[in-house]
Design a protein around this motif. Structure first.
Motif, mmCIF file in Angstrom:
data_model
loop_
_atom_site.group_PDB
_atom_site.id
_atom_site.type_symbol
_atom_site.label_atom_id
_atom_site.label_comp_id
_atom_site.label_asym_id
_atom_site.label_seq_id
_atom_site.Cartn_x
_atom_site.Cartn_y
_atom_site.Cartn_z
ATOM 1 N N LEU A 154 0.799 -1.227 0.000
ATOM 2 C CA LEU A 154 0.000 0.000 0.000
ATOM 3 C C LEU A 154 0.829 1.273 0.000
ATOM 4 O O LEU A 154 0.397 2.292 -0.556
ATOM 5 C CB LEU A 154 -0.924 0.002 1.231
ATOM 6 C CG LEU A 154 -2.021 -1.060 1.257
ATOM 7 C CD1 LEU A 154 -2.756 -1.014 2.588
ATOM 8 C CD2 LEU A 154 -3.002 -0.856 0.106
ATOM 9 N N LEU A 155 1.997 1.222 0.624
ATOM 10 C CA LEU A 155 2.808 2.435 0.798
ATOM 11 C C LEU A 155 4.267 2.157 0.463
ATOM 12 O O LEU A 155 5.161 2.289 1.304
ATOM 13 C CB LEU A 155 2.694 2.935 2.248
ATOM 14 C CG LEU A 155 1.288 3.280 2.744
ATOM 15 C CD1 LEU A 155 1.296 3.501 4.258
ATOM 16 C CD2 LEU A 155 0.755 4.524 2.037
ATOM 17 N N PRO A 156 4.556 1.785 -0.768
ATOM 18 C CA PRO A 156 5.936 1.409 -1.119
ATOM 19 C C PRO A 156 6.935 2.555 -0.989
ATOM 20 O O PRO A 156 8.137 2.299 -0.840
ATOM 21 C CB PRO A 156 5.815 0.939 -2.578
ATOM 22 C CG PRO A 156 4.577 1.612 -3.093
ATOM 23 C CD PRO A 156 3.645 1.671 -1.913
ATOM 24 N N GLU A 157 6.466 3.792 -1.017
ATOM 25 C CA GLU A 157 7.368 4.940 -0.959
ATOM 26 C C GLU A 157 7.582 5.455 0.463
ATOM 27 O O GLU A 157 8.238 6.481 0.656
ATOM 28 C CB GLU A 157 6.806 6.089 -1.819
ATOM 29 C CG GLU A 157 6.506 5.704 -3.256
ATOM 30 C CD GLU A 157 7.751 5.216 -3.986
ATOM 31 O OE1 GLU A 157 8.835 5.784 -3.754
ATOM 32 O OE2 GLU A 157 7.626 4.263 -4.772
ATOM 33 N N HIS A 158 7.045 4.757 1.451
ATOM 34 C CA HIS A 158 7.105 5.270 2.830
ATOM 35 C C HIS A 158 7.738 4.256 3.787
ATOM 36 O O HIS A 158 7.301 4.118 4.919
ATOM 37 C CB HIS A 158 5.699 5.634 3.310
ATOM 38 C CG HIS A 158 5.072 6.753 2.544
ATOM 39 N ND1 HIS A 158 5.267 8.080 2.869
ATOM 40 C CD2 HIS A 158 4.265 6.747 1.450
ATOM 41 C CE1 HIS A 158 4.599 8.838 2.024
ATOM 42 N NE2 HIS A 158 3.979 8.060 1.152
ATOM 43 N N GLU A 159 8.770 3.595 3.335
ATOM 44 C CA GLU A 159 9.374 2.533 4.140
ATOM 45 C C GLU A 159 9.871 3.035 5.490
ATOM 46 O O GLU A 159 9.799 2.324 6.501
ATOM 47 C CB GLU A 159 10.531 1.880 3.369
ATOM 48 C CG GLU A 159 11.103 0.661 4.060
ATOM 49 C CD GLU A 159 12.064 -0.105 3.176
ATOM 50 O OE1 GLU A 159 12.631 -1.112 3.650
ATOM 51 O OE2 GLU A 159 12.260 0.303 2.009
ATOM 52 N N SER A 160 10.367 4.261 5.537
ATOM 53 C CA SER A 160 10.887 4.793 6.800
ATOM 54 C C SER A 160 9.789 4.926 7.860
ATOM 55 O O SER A 160 10.077 4.974 9.057
ATOM 56 C CB SER A 160 11.545 6.159 6.578
ATOM 57 O OG SER A 160 10.596 7.109 6.109
ATOM 58 N N SER A 161 8.536 4.954 7.431
ATOM 59 C CA SER A 161 7.423 5.090 8.371
ATOM 60 C C SER A 161 6.849 3.749 8.824
ATOM 61 O O SER A 161 5.946 3.722 9.670
ATOM 62 C CB SER A 161 6.286 5.913 7.738
ATOM 63 O OG SER A 161 6.706 7.227 7.458
ATOM 64 N N TYR A 162 7.351 2.643 8.289
ATOM 65 C CA TYR A 162 6.771 1.341 8.612
ATOM 66 C C TYR A 162 6.790 1.036 10.110
ATOM 67 O O TYR A 162 5.792 0.540 10.645
ATOM 68 C CB TYR A 162 7.472 0.222 7.850
ATOM 69 C CG TYR A 162 7.227 0.197 6.360
ATOM 70 C CD1 TYR A 162 6.343 1.093 5.742
ATOM 71 C CD2 TYR A 162 7.885 -0.719 5.550
ATOM 72 C CE1 TYR A 162 6.138 1.070 4.373
ATOM 73 C CE2 TYR A 162 7.687 -0.749 4.173
ATOM 74 C CZ TYR A 162 6.825 0.142 3.585
ATOM 75 O OH TYR A 162 6.625 0.118 2.221
ATOM 76 N N PRO A 163 7.898 1.272 10.822
ATOM 77 C CA PRO A 163 7.870 0.963 12.265
ATOM 78 C C PRO A 163 6.787 1.738 13.012
ATOM 79 O O PRO A 163 6.067 1.162 13.840
ATOM 80 C CB PRO A 163 9.274 1.356 12.725
ATOM 81 C CG PRO A 163 10.130 1.198 11.502
ATOM 82 C CD PRO A 163 9.259 1.654 10.373
#
Length: 212
Positions: free
Chosen positions: A40-49
């Motif tokens: 859903l959010l491939p461009e927001h990996e830094s926000s995953y945690p």
């Protein structure tokens, strides 16, 4: 308390079991938060945690599963933890249920049980509307069941013993001859405490080996 069935038997004792009860998440449909976020959010990996903490690890997810709040209410409550992530949280809450891949191993186990003449049931922690949506998307799975107990409809979540007893009572199951399968150790233990047989599915390949 007795052992899990898979710690007593290397393969399914078909003659000893009449009914098989399947969890849905991570038994029939893969529920993996990081995989959902990547879709859903491939461009927001830094926000995953932070998203994992705010969404999947929050008490509001359990409240949604129990049917105490709906998805929109859950998203609003989750956003209180990280207001700046609200748009991302809302995206995940709108789309997570579309990201659950079918787990072939679990479906094969279900089909094997039916082929052996067993009655099959679903017992799942799942919000009501997303569960109904999954039933529509995967009729080849959910039409195979003889009955279901869904937390969002009953307002009880595993491992509360009441949800196991509701399934037992509603479908007149003999607990001693009923096997419950779940990926959660706590939920498998809850089934044992209610007199059911239980299998804790924790390693890929377990079900194929057990139901061969």
């Amino acid at each position: 308390m007795r052992l899990l069935l898979n710690d007593r038997c290397s393969v399914m004792p078909w003659d000893a079991i009449d009914n098989v009860v399947f969890d849905v998440g991570n038994v029939l449909l893969a529920f993996q938060p990081e995989a959902i976020l990547r879709k859903l959010l491939p461009e927001h990996e830094s926000s995953y945690p932070a998203l994992t903490r705010c969404i999947f690890q929050s008490p509001y997810w359990a409240m949604m599963d129990r049917g105490a709040i709906n998805g929109e209410e859950a998203a609003a409550m989750m956003s209180c933890r990280e207001p700046s992530l609200r748009p991302l949280i809302e995206t995940v809450m709108r789309g997570w249920n579309d990201c659950l891949d079918v787990m072939d191993e679990g479906v094969e186990a279900l089909e094997a049980c039916i082929a052996h003449g067993k009655h099959c049931y679903a017992l799942t922690n799942y919000a009501d509307l997303p569960f109904a949506d999954s039933c529509r998307k995967h009729p080849g799975i959910f039409t195979l069941f003889d009955g279901m107990a869904v937390s969002g409809r009953l307002h009880i979540i595993k491992p509360d013993p009441r949800i196991y007893r509701r399934l037992i009572d509603e479908y007149h199951l003999d607990p001693e001859r009923t096997l419950f399968i779940d990926d959660s150790a706590a939920n498998a233990e809850g089934a044992l405490e209610c007199g059911l047989q239980a299998l804790h599915y924790h390693t890929p390949g377990m079900l194929r080996a057990f139901f061969r």
